[in-house]
Design a protein around this motif. Structure first.
Motif, PDB file in Angstrom:
ATOM      1  N   PHE A   1       0.818  -1.217   0.000  1.00  0.00           N
ATOM      2  CA  PHE A   1       0.000   0.000   0.000  1.00  0.00           C
ATOM      3  C   PHE A   1       0.853   1.269   0.000  1.00  0.00           C
ATOM      4  CE2 PHE A   1      -2.298  -3.530   1.754  1.00  0.00           C
ATOM      5  CZ  PHE A   1      -3.481  -3.518   1.017  1.00  0.00           C
ATOM      6  N   GLY A   2       1.985   1.183  -0.673  1.00  0.00           N
ATOM      7  CA  GLY A   2       2.816   2.366  -0.852  1.00  0.00           C
ATOM      8  C   GLY A   2       3.763   2.668   0.296  1.00  0.00           C
ATOM      9  N   GLN A   3       3.877   1.730   1.261  1.00  0.00           N
ATOM     10  CA  GLN A   3       4.804   1.996   2.370  1.00  0.00           C
ATOM     11  C   GLN A   3       6.249   1.826   1.939  1.00  0.00           C
ATOM     12  OE1 GLN A   3       3.137   0.466   6.371  1.00  0.00           O
ATOM     13  NE2 GLN A   3       2.098  -0.786   4.840  1.00  0.00           N
ATOM     14  N   THR A   4       6.495   0.815   1.098  1.00  0.00           N
ATOM     15  CA  THR A   4       7.830   0.649   0.515  1.00  0.00           C
ATOM     16  C   THR A   4       7.651   0.424  -0.986  1.00  0.00           C
ATOM     17  OG1 THR A   4       7.827  -1.762   0.841  1.00  0.00           O
ATOM     18  CG2 THR A   4       8.749  -0.412   2.630  1.00  0.00           C
ATOM     19  N   TRP A   5       8.694   0.772  -1.730  1.00  0.00           N
ATOM     20  CA  TRP A   5       8.609   0.679  -3.191  1.00  0.00           C
ATOM     21  C   TRP A   5       9.777  -0.132  -3.735  1.00  0.00           C
ATOM     22  CZ3 TRP A   5       4.440   2.427  -5.930  1.00  0.00           C
ATOM     23  CH2 TRP A   5       3.532   3.264  -5.249  1.00  0.00           C
ATOM     24  N   ILE A   6       9.491  -0.915  -4.766  1.00  0.00           N
ATOM     25  CA  ILE A   6      10.489  -1.760  -5.412  1.00  0.00           C
ATOM     26  C   ILE A   6      10.721  -1.197  -6.818  1.00  0.00           C
ATOM     27  CG2 ILE A   6      10.946  -4.112  -6.255  1.00  0.00           C
ATOM     28  CD1 ILE A   6       8.499  -4.888  -4.268  1.00  0.00           C
ATOM     29  N   PRO A   7      11.991  -0.864  -7.170  1.00  0.00           N
ATOM     30  CA  PRO A   7      12.221  -0.350  -8.524  1.00  0.00           C
ATOM     31  C   PRO A   7      11.935  -1.433  -9.574  1.00  0.00           C
ATOM     32  CG  PRO A   7      14.160  -0.052  -7.118  1.00  0.00           C
ATOM     33  CD  PRO A   7      13.230  -0.966  -6.383  1.00  0.00           C
ATOM     34  N   ALA A   8      11.227  -1.065 -10.616  1.00  0.00           N
ATOM     35  CA  ALA A   8      10.970  -1.989 -11.727  1.00  0.00           C
ATOM     36  C   ALA A   8      12.016  -1.760 -12.798  1.00  0.00           C
ATOM     37  CB  ALA A   8       9.576  -1.745 -12.291  1.00  0.00           C
ATOM     38  N   SER A   9      12.266  -2.795 -13.617  1.00  0.00           N
ATOM     39  CA  SER A   9      13.097  -2.567 -14.801  1.00  0.00           C
ATOM     40  C   SER A   9      12.232  -1.838 -15.828  1.00  0.00           C
ATOM     41  CB  SER A   9      13.610  -3.899 -15.357  1.00  0.00           C
ATOM     42  OG  SER A   9      12.543  -4.611 -15.943  1.00  0.00           O
ATOM     43  N   LEU A  10      12.873  -1.010 -16.631  1.00  0.00           N
ATOM     44  CA  LEU A  10      12.119  -0.176 -17.559  1.00  0.00           C
ATOM     45  C   LEU A  10      12.777  -0.224 -18.930  1.00  0.00           C
ATOM     46  CD1 LEU A  10       9.801   1.970 -17.814  1.00  0.00           C
ATOM     47  CD2 LEU A  10      11.546   3.693 -17.314  1.00  0.00           C
ATOM     48  N   ASP A  11      12.041  -0.656 -19.943  1.00  0.00           N
ATOM     49  CA  ASP A  11      12.571  -0.685 -21.304  1.00  0.00           C
ATOM     50  C   ASP A  11      12.525   0.724 -21.895  1.00  0.00           C
ATOM     51  OD1 ASP A  11      12.801  -3.375 -21.003  1.00  0.00           O
ATOM     52  OD2 ASP A  11      11.146  -3.916 -22.357  1.00  0.00           O
ATOM     53  N   PRO A  12      13.486   1.045 -22.788  1.00  0.00           N
ATOM     54  CA  PRO A  12      13.385   2.334 -23.485  1.00  0.00           C
ATOM     55  C   PRO A  12      12.196   2.311 -24.435  1.00  0.00           C
ATOM     56  CG  PRO A  12      15.189   1.024 -24.381  1.00  0.00           C
ATOM     57  CD  PRO A  12      14.654   0.256 -23.213  1.00  0.00           C
ATOM     58  N   PRO A  13      11.663   3.488 -24.767  1.00  0.00           N
ATOM     59  CA  PRO A  13      10.538   3.510 -25.713  1.00  0.00           C
ATOM     60  C   PRO A  13      11.044   3.216 -27.122  1.00  0.00           C
ATOM     61  CG  PRO A  13      11.231   5.744 -25.215  1.00  0.00           C
ATOM     62  CD  PRO A  13      12.075   4.837 -24.354  1.00  0.00           C
ATOM     63  N   LYS A  14      10.184   2.617 -27.950  1.00  0.00           N
ATOM     64  CA  LYS A  14      10.556   2.394 -29.354  1.00  0.00           C
ATOM     65  C   LYS A  14      10.838   3.739 -30.012  1.00  0.00           C
ATOM     66  CE  LYS A  14       9.035   0.220 -33.655  1.00  0.00           C
ATOM     67  NZ  LYS A  14       8.635   1.361 -34.514  1.00  0.00           N
ATOM     68  N   ASN A  15      10.033   4.726 -29.658  1.00  0.00           N
ATOM     69  CA  ASN A  15      10.275   6.109 -30.089  1.00  0.00           C
ATOM     70  C   ASN A  15       9.581   6.974 -29.044  1.00  0.00           C
ATOM     71  OD1 ASN A  15       8.026   4.907 -32.368  1.00  0.00           O
ATOM     72  ND2 ASN A  15       7.341   6.566 -31.037  1.00  0.00           N
ATOM     73  N   ARG A  16       9.828   8.280 -29.110  1.00  0.00           N
ATOM     74  CA  ARG A  16       9.184   9.153 -28.139  1.00  0.00           C
ATOM     75  C   ARG A  16       7.654   9.011 -28.213  1.00  0.00           C
ATOM     76  NH1 ARG A  16      10.165  15.474 -27.340  1.00  0.00           N
ATOM     77  NH2 ARG A  16      10.256  15.417 -29.604  1.00  0.00           N
ATOM     78  N   PHE A  17       7.022   9.005 -27.057  1.00  0.00           N
ATOM     79  CA  PHE A  17       5.566   8.882 -26.916  1.00  0.00           C
ATOM     80  C   PHE A  17       5.027   7.483 -27.206  1.00  0.00           C
ATOM     81  CE2 PHE A  17       5.906  13.571 -27.782  1.00  0.00           C
ATOM     82  CZ  PHE A  17       5.558  13.975 -26.499  1.00  0.00           C
ATOM     83  N   ALA A  18       5.952   6.494 -27.306  1.00  0.00           N
ATOM     84  CA  ALA A  18       5.506   5.095 -27.227  1.00  0.00           C
ATOM     85  C   ALA A  18       5.477   4.754 -25.741  1.00  0.00           C
ATOM     86  CB  ALA A  18       6.466   4.170 -27.955  1.00  0.00           C
ATOM     87  N   TRP A  19       4.583   3.868 -25.338  1.00  0.00           N
ATOM     88  CA  TRP A  19       4.648   3.512 -23.920  1.00  0.00           C
ATOM     89  C   TRP A  19       5.813   2.583 -23.673  1.00  0.00           C
ATOM     90  CZ3 TRP A  19      -1.015   1.349 -23.230  1.00  0.00           C
ATOM     91  CH2 TRP A  19      -1.154   0.131 -23.882  1.00  0.00           C
TER      92      TRP A  19
END
Lengths: 130, 421
Positions: free
Chosen positions: B349-367
């Motif tokens: 419930f937001g007490q602690t946070w775990i960093p997720a891995s994050l892929d780069p976008p295929k291009n700007r404004f891609a999710w």
């Protein structure tokens, strides 16, 4: 879903029945259900707590009540009742929307008495105030 | 490990209020139509569709698992777990139409279609789709389109419009030419202030002189490299309901700026005042207001960049997973400001946070794809929350942000239930 497993367990042991019921309740809980923010204190009139109302399938499933028919025929000239049935607005926002639909969206303006009947119906059934 | 996750009954979650989607269409949409056929009330758009043997249900054929919000005009959102793919397929792409679907789109008939560029330009242009293809570089960009009112359902008091929860968003591969290239070919004058987009979709009232929607963007936004004039979605002609044959895509802005059925871009010497540019439409209060405040119309300002956001697309909410074993949680993050800096997830419930891995976008404004392995320590109920942060350090709030009269821009953190067994 493991309905079968739970059923078998439930037949064996009374505490398991309770555990299974709790598990099902947990699984059915949706933390993103559309309601007031769960992190905020409850408000006085949450929409989800309202008793089930009788709806009229002949009138696009609008709730039965004075004004339902006038509302139906006024509104479905342009849009279905589905958009009406989603709303929970303040009285002032209903007044604004009424004017906006006439002035901007080309809605036919009915006689004042009919306007009053329809707006009262909308403010009664699709309100955040009551 | 993810194999062990058990999904709750998909049929349950696909029909939010217990109403069967197809039954709903038949009883509401077609009953309403039948009632009016005998009444001689203007109903032009649907009668045109009906004449072609098309009901709302036919128009929506091929859509799968969407939650129908409204059948006239057609509006439907996508449950989060159906948005797991990197590229949202047609069947799972949300639908937000302001008017009726035009005959040209229903027929997939682009013959003689032209796009006019006029107004504050040196050389007004009238371009066929072939002209666009031949005169300009054809590009494919992966771009998020999100309704400005996505998340409206969570505002209290309620805001008028479709009560979108989280599913008025999708990310498709759009193919076309850069909006910038076309505008530059016409030669944008110094007097240009705003674009004004027009399509041929009929107004709900049937009045041929009314536009259901005509929005635009500041000329500076239109001249960035990201905007497209597209004719393909995911490698196919843009489907009828998504804007066949041409659609302008303005990434990062409310989806309403991405006009469907595009036939004209008028460059204006003032802020555009077309349908749903004025009043309360796609506008926010100029200052913070308490929930339920009546904000004067003159104090409403046009919404521009969409807020930073993320969605957990796997597992489906309510899924079971073994306690004590790592489980992959994944989803997408995006922002109107551009790229995402980080995504974190929480199981407490937001007490602690775990960093997720994050892929780069295929291009700007891609999710951007995020993934995290979470281990639920003991049997019981958990929620997994996701929080994205953009490059400016702005993160999603845990609560509904700034109430506004029309319920725009809700980027509260997404939460799913997970049951450890």
């Amino acid at each position: 879903m493991t309905v079968k497993t739970i059923f078998l367990r439930a037949g064996l042991l009374a505490p398991a029945v309770l555990a299974a019921t709790a598990a099902l309740a947990q699984q059915a809980y949706d933390p993103m259900r559309p309601a007031a923010n769960p992190l905020a204190p409850p408000t006085s009139a949450p929409a989800s707590a309202a008793p089930a109302v009788e709806t009229d399938p002949e009138l696009g499933n609008l709730p039965v009540g004075p004004g339902a028919e006038d509302t139906y025929y006024q509104c479905v000239a342009c849009h279905s009742t589905a958009i009406i049935r989603q709303q929970r607005l303040t009285d002032e926002r209903w007044d604004y929307l009424w004017t906006w639909m006439i002035e901007e969206q080309g809605m036919y303006e009915p006689e004042p008495e009919t306007t009053d009947v329809i707006l009262t119906y909308l403010k009664t059934h699709f309100s955040s105030e009551r | 490990m993810t194999d062990e996750i058990m999904q709750p009954d998909a049929a349950e979650s696909a029909t939010g209020d217990g109403t069967d989607r197809r039954g709903f269409l038949k009883t509401t949409g077609l009953a309403a139509l039948g009632a009016h056929l005998g009444m001689n009330i203007p109903f032009a758009g649907n009668l045109m569709a009906l004449a072609q043997g098309m009901s709302e249900e036919d128009i929506m054929a091929g859509k799968d698992g969407l939650i129908l919000m409204n059948d006239r005009p057609l509006n439907a959102e996508t449950p989060a777990h159906l948005l797991d793919a990197d590229v949202t397929p047609y069947e799972h792409f949300f639908v937000r139409n302001n008017g009726l679907v035009p005959d040209t789109a229903l027929d997939q008939n682009a013959e003689g279609w032209t796009l006019t560029i006029d107004g504050e330009v040196d050389t007004p242009l009238e371009l066929s789709i072939d002209d666009l293809r031949e005169r300009f570089e054809v590009v494919t960009r992966r771009l998020v389109v999100e309704c400005g009112g996505n998340g409206r359902a969570f505002f209290q008091p309620g805001a008028s419009g479709n009560q979108w929860t989280t599913g008025a968003v999708g990310c498709a591969d759009w193919t076309g030419v850069r909006l910038r290239d076309v505008l530059n070919a016409a030669g944008v004058k110094d007097s240009a202030v705003y674009t004004a987009h027009y399509g041929n979709d009929p107004h709900l009232s049937g009045d041929p002189d009314k536009n259901p929607i005509s929005r635009g963007v500041p000329i500076e936004k239109a001249l960035t490299e990201d905007g497209l004039i597209a004719w393909e979605m995911n490698g196919e002609p843009i489907p009828a309901i998504h804007g066949f044959p041409l659609r302008v895509i303005i990434p990062g802005y409310p989806g309403s700026a991405s006009q469907k059925y595009l036939n004209r871009i008028w460059i204006r010497d003032q802020v555009h005042d077309g349908a749903k540019m004025t009043g309360y439409s796609y506008r926010l209060p100029a200052y913070p207001v308490a929930p339920g405040t009546e904000v004067p119309e003159e104090d409403m300002v046009i919404m521009t960049d969409m807020p930073v956001k993320s969605l957990i697309t796997f597992p489906q909410t309510g899924s079971e997973t073994p306690a004590g074993a790592p489980t992959e949680v994944r989803g997408h993050a995006w922002a109107g400001s551009g790229d995402i800096a980080s995504v974190d997830v929480s199981i407490d419930f937001g007490q602690t946070w775990i960093p997720a891995s994050l892929d780069p976008p295929k291009n700007r404004f891609a999710w951007q794809r995020f993934r995290a392995d979470v281990t639920l320590p003991e049997a019981g109920y958990y929620e997994v929350w996701a929080r994205a942060t953009d490059m400016a350090g702005v993160a999603q709030p845990p609560v509904v942000p700034g109430w506004n009269p029309r319920g725009y821009g809700n980027n509260m953190q997404h939460r799913i239930a997970m049951i450890a067994t």
